[in-house]
Design a protein around this motif. Sequence first.
Motif, mmCIF file in Angstrom:
data_model
loop_
_atom_site.group_PDB
_atom_site.id
_atom_site.type_symbol
_atom_site.label_atom_id
_atom_site.label_comp_id
_atom_site.label_asym_id
_atom_site.label_seq_id
_atom_site.Cartn_x
_atom_site.Cartn_y
_atom_site.Cartn_z
ATOM 1 N N LYS A 164 0.816 -1.217 0.000
ATOM 2 C CA LYS A 164 0.000 0.000 0.000
ATOM 3 C C LYS A 164 0.850 1.269 0.000
ATOM 4 N N ASP A 165 2.072 1.166 0.522
ATOM 5 C CA ASP A 165 2.945 2.334 0.613
ATOM 6 C C ASP A 165 3.460 2.801 -0.742
ATOM 7 N N LEU A 166 3.294 1.983 -1.773
ATOM 8 C CA LEU A 166 3.789 2.336 -3.102
ATOM 9 C C LEU A 166 2.839 3.275 -3.839
ATOM 10 N N PHE A 167 1.649 3.476 -3.266
ATOM 11 C CA PHE A 167 0.604 4.201 -3.985
ATOM 12 C C PHE A 167 0.134 5.440 -3.219
ATOM 13 N N LYS A 168 -0.528 6.315 -3.953
ATOM 14 C CA LYS A 168 -1.090 7.508 -3.340
ATOM 15 C C LYS A 168 -2.119 7.117 -2.283
ATOM 16 N N LYS A 169 -2.223 7.929 -1.264
ATOM 17 C CA LYS A 169 -3.193 7.670 -0.211
ATOM 18 C C LYS A 169 -4.601 7.668 -0.795
ATOM 19 N N GLY A 170 -5.352 6.623 -0.497
ATOM 20 C CA GLY A 170 -6.720 6.518 -0.989
ATOM 21 C C GLY A 170 -6.850 5.906 -2.370
ATOM 22 N N ALA A 171 -5.722 5.627 -3.016
ATOM 23 C CA ALA A 171 -5.775 5.039 -4.363
ATOM 24 C C ALA A 171 -6.341 3.624 -4.305
ATOM 25 N N TYR A 189 -5.615 0.833 -5.438
ATOM 26 C CA TYR A 189 -4.548 0.052 -6.071
ATOM 27 C C TYR A 189 -4.896 -1.428 -6.170
ATOM 28 N N GLN A 190 -5.633 -1.949 -5.184
ATOM 29 C CA GLN A 190 -5.976 -3.368 -5.230
ATOM 30 C C GLN A 190 -6.870 -3.676 -6.429
ATOM 31 N N GLU A 191 -7.839 -2.807 -6.682
ATOM 32 C CA GLU A 191 -8.725 -3.007 -7.828
ATOM 33 C C GLU A 191 -7.935 -2.983 -9.131
ATOM 34 N N ARG A 192 -7.010 -2.021 -9.250
ATOM 35 C CA ARG A 192 -6.219 -1.905 -10.477
ATOM 36 C C ARG A 192 -5.344 -3.147 -10.680
ATOM 37 N N ILE A 193 -4.655 -3.549 -9.628
ATOM 38 C CA ILE A 193 -3.766 -4.708 -9.742
ATOM 39 C C ILE A 193 -4.564 -5.980 -10.022
ATOM 40 N N ASN A 194 -5.687 -6.148 -9.350
ATOM 41 C CA ASN A 194 -6.524 -7.324 -9.594
ATOM 42 C C ASN A 194 -6.950 -7.398 -11.056
ATOM 43 N N HIS A 195 -7.334 -6.255 -11.613
ATOM 44 C CA HIS A 195 -7.751 -6.206 -13.018
ATOM 45 C C HIS A 195 -6.598 -6.602 -13.937
ATOM 46 N N LEU A 196 -5.413 -6.068 -13.667
ATOM 47 C CA LEU A 196 -4.254 -6.362 -14.513
ATOM 48 C C LEU A 196 -3.836 -7.829 -14.397
ATOM 49 N N ILE A 197 -3.951 -8.394 -13.204
ATOM 50 C CA ILE A 197 -3.621 -9.810 -13.029
ATOM 51 C C ILE A 197 -4.625 -10.689 -13.770
ATOM 52 N N ARG A 198 -5.894 -10.360 -13.678
ATOM 53 C CA ARG A 198 -6.910 -11.150 -14.389
ATOM 54 C C ARG A 198 -6.687 -11.097 -15.896
ATOM 55 N N ALA A 253 1.508 1.155 -16.225
ATOM 56 C CA ALA A 253 0.099 0.771 -16.097
ATOM 57 C C ALA A 253 -0.477 1.226 -14.760
ATOM 58 N N LEU A 254 0.403 1.731 -13.886
ATOM 59 C CA LEU A 254 -0.008 2.179 -12.552
ATOM 60 C C LEU A 254 0.334 3.648 -12.317
ATOM 61 N N GLU A 255 0.847 4.298 -13.341
ATOM 62 C CA GLU A 255 1.476 5.612 -13.198
ATOM 63 C C GLU A 255 0.589 6.647 -12.519
ATOM 64 N N ASP A 256 -0.708 6.616 -12.786
ATOM 65 C CA ASP A 256 -1.594 7.648 -12.242
ATOM 66 C C ASP A 256 -1.910 7.464 -10.767
ATOM 67 N N ILE A 257 -1.585 6.302 -10.192
ATOM 68 C CA ILE A 257 -1.929 6.073 -8.784
ATOM 69 C C ILE A 257 -0.710 5.846 -7.891
ATOM 70 N N ILE A 258 0.489 5.790 -8.470
ATOM 71 C CA ILE A 258 1.661 5.525 -7.633
ATOM 72 C C ILE A 258 2.108 6.789 -6.898
ATOM 73 N N ASP A 259 2.736 6.582 -5.759
ATOM 74 C CA ASP A 259 3.340 7.673 -5.000
ATOM 75 C C ASP A 259 4.640 8.063 -5.698
ATOM 76 N N GLU A 260 4.706 9.282 -6.184
ATOM 77 C CA GLU A 260 5.869 9.715 -6.958
ATOM 78 C C GLU A 260 7.157 9.686 -6.142
ATOM 79 N N GLN A 261 7.046 9.776 -4.812
ATOM 80 C CA GLN A 261 8.231 9.764 -3.959
ATOM 81 C C GLN A 261 8.602 8.356 -3.499
#
Length: 208
Positions: free
Chosen positions: A119-126, A128-137, A192-200
């Motif tokens: 969860k620390d890799l992404f913006k707060k509130g993103a 991310y689980q939904e996005r990753i689940n979709h990409l894995i499927r 594929a995750l660029e819009d939700i990742i924590d830039e720092q």
Amino acid sequence: MKGEILVNTSILPVGIKSRHIVEPRIDIYFPQITGLSNRTIEKNLNERIETQVYRMIRKQGYLENPQTEITGGFDLKNNQQNILSLTNSHYSYSGGAHGLTMVRSLTMDVESGKVYALKDLFKKGAKYQERINHLIREQIKSRDMDLLNEFKGIHPNQYFYVADKSLVIYFQLYELQAYVYGLTYFPISVYALEDIIDEQGPLGKMIY
């Protein structure tokens, strides 16, 4: 000094040395960080790595079963921009047709000393689980993967590591596929995750 080339040493790979555990029925190599200017961070991160290794040994039944033999090593998946991502891999054999491989990973910032959860890799509130689940499927379908168990989605403590410009989600033996396939890996491009990742965070540093 004229002609002197200045190097930003903070972006260079961190020093790594190998430690070796040799005990009855155990032969394991694991990494230790060296050369950090902040010795406290170096000590804390090395303790975190060593703790993971010994937890794996216990989880593989070494203390309970006198027949269990364990061998192991490590891989450095990313070592740049102050981000170190590594895996510890152990193979245990207690008799029978075959042994079992267990993999665990750590992703850390060697400058701040932070060890990251997914969860620390992404913006707060993103979401991310939904996005990753979709990409894995999508990968399960495109790779025509033969699953032992239905993929129901990742969990907050999901196993992962960072490798160059990819986030790799992985599952242990038998979690998704039969033994013959080994562990199951899903590399996901950071783009594929660029819009939700924590830039720092670790993924942001792979892009920016």
